[in-house]
Enzyme design. Structure first.
Site, PDB file in Angstrom:
ATOM      1  N   ASP A   1       0.983  -1.283  -0.225  1.00 34.28           N
ATOM      2  CA  ASP A   1       0.126  -0.023   0.081  1.00 34.28           C
ATOM      3  C   ASP A   1       0.693   1.502   0.070  1.00 34.28           C
ATOM      4  OD1 ASP A   1      -2.222  -1.744   0.278  1.00 34.28           O
ATOM      5  OD2 ASP A   1      -2.919  -0.628   1.701  1.00 34.28           O
TER       6      ASP A   1
ATOM      7  N   CYS B   1      -8.488   4.780   0.955  1.00 28.82           N
ATOM      8  CA  CYS B   1      -9.374   4.673   2.096  1.00 28.82           C
ATOM      9  C   CYS B   1      -8.662   5.569   3.297  1.00 28.82           C
ATOM     10  CB  CYS B   1      -9.314   3.399   2.878  1.00 28.82           C
ATOM     11  SG  CYS B   1     -10.058   2.220   1.665  1.00 28.82           S
TER      12      CYS B   1
ATOM     13  N   TYR C   1      -7.902 -13.752   4.509  1.00 30.61           N
ATOM     14  CA  TYR C   1      -6.743 -13.234   5.171  1.00 30.61           C
ATOM     15  C   TYR C   1      -6.943 -12.576   6.528  1.00 30.61           C
ATOM     16  CZ  TYR C   1      -8.713  -9.104   3.308  1.00 30.61           C
ATOM     17  OH  TYR C   1      -9.657  -8.215   2.756  1.00 30.61           O
TER      18      TYR C   1
ATOM     19  N   ASN D   1     -18.314  11.721   2.643  1.00 33.36           N
ATOM     20  CA  ASN D   1     -17.933  13.244   1.934  1.00 33.36           C
ATOM     21  C   ASN D   1     -17.786  14.256   2.970  1.00 33.36           C
ATOM     22  OD1 ASN D   1     -17.593  12.018  -0.461  1.00 33.36           O
ATOM     23  ND2 ASN D   1     -19.625  12.815  -1.264  1.00 33.36           N
TER      24      ASN D   1
ATOM     25  N   HIS E   1     -17.516   9.231  -0.857  1.00 32.11           N
ATOM     26  CA  HIS E   1     -16.222   8.742  -1.670  1.00 32.11           C
ATOM     27  C   HIS E   1     -15.093   8.404  -1.135  1.00 32.11           C
ATOM     28  CE1 HIS E   1     -19.194  10.734  -4.428  1.00 32.11           C
ATOM     29  NE2 HIS E   1     -18.844   9.787  -5.333  1.00 32.11           N
TER      30      HIS E   1
ATOM     31  N   GLU F   1      -4.138   0.397  -2.279  1.00 37.58           N
ATOM     32  CA  GLU F   1      -3.480  -0.592  -2.562  1.00 37.58           C
ATOM     33  C   GLU F   1      -2.505  -0.387  -4.141  1.00 37.58           C
ATOM     34  OE1 GLU F   1      -7.102  -2.104  -1.052  1.00 37.58           O
ATOM     35  OE2 GLU F   1      -6.460  -0.613  -2.168  1.00 37.58           O
TER      36      GLU F   1
END
Length: 224
Positions: A40, A65, A97, A108, A149, A187
């Site tokens: 990441d 995120c 995982y 938002n 978002h 990621e």
């Protein structure tokens, strides 16, 4: 390389990552081959600008995120998304995982327009960091709206002692760098294969851009 030299190199990598975070610069963190096996690109949320969002979109390519510390998420009443979804798809969230997803609500900031532009997402991210710095002074409901978002993640209560995902790895870096308990994780994906970017390729990218690259194992050994 001798064992002592290797240990010194690993400690240097962690120190470089902490120093970068303290400056507000990004770090590349690979979790583990036997976990997600992903790298990441991680920023302290307070330092995220529209150009940083552009880099996350274009150079990383995954989901942008914001991970918030557990106590902050509790203060704002942010649930795990799985717990509030009233739909059968949430009944059996089987992960290979981990025991559960860290996802909370997507938000938002209320001063954004559509919420998806680089400017809008950077504003939402920075305001989440400001809220995390002074949660007792933040009226979360009047400051943010959902759905939005920017995906919010909830950190585990004891960070890396409880869970060893990018959420907790990033928050551990933030704590060590004395930053707000709010970090952006995204990621890194491979345009050619459609899979996660290989750690060696992520390390090459990091070196080319002057970004520290660190293994999750190195952070765990330092902080747990």
């Amino acid at each position: 390389m001798s064992q002592s030299s290797n240990a010194g190199s690993e400690q240097s990598a962690v120190t470089s990552a902490i120093d970068a975070f303290r400056r507000g610069d990004p770090v590349c963190v690979h979790d583990a081959a036997d976990r997600e096996g992903e790298t990441d690109l991680i920023y302290p949320a307070a330092a995220v600008t529209p150009s940083a969002v552009s880099r996350l979109r274009n150079d990383a390519g995954g989901l942008i995120c914001v991970a918030l510390g557990h106590d902050v998420a509790e203060r704002f009443g942010l649930p795990f998304l799985q717990d509030v979804l009233d739909h059968p798809v949430a009944d059996d969230h089987d992960l290979s995982y981990d025991e559960r997803s860290s996802f909370s609500l997507p938000v938002n900031h209320r001063d954004t327009d559509t919420g998806i532009t680089d400017n809008d997402r950077a504003l939402t991210i920075r305001e989440l960091a400001a809220a995390a710095t002074a949660p007792e002074e933040t009226d979360f409901e009047s400051t943010f709206r959902s759905p939005g978002h920017v995906n919010v993640l909830r950190g585990a209560p004891n960070r890396l002692a409880d869970r060893r995902g990018h959420t907790e790895l990033g928050l551990a870096l933030a704590q060590a760098a004395e930053r707000s308990p709010a970090v952006v994780v995204c990621e890194m994906l491979d345009d050619d294969t459609g899979e996660a970017l290989a750690p060696a390729d992520a390390a090459t990218y990091a070196e080319a851009h002057g970004i520290p690259f660190v293994e999750g194992r190195q952070l765990i050994e330092r902080f747990v």
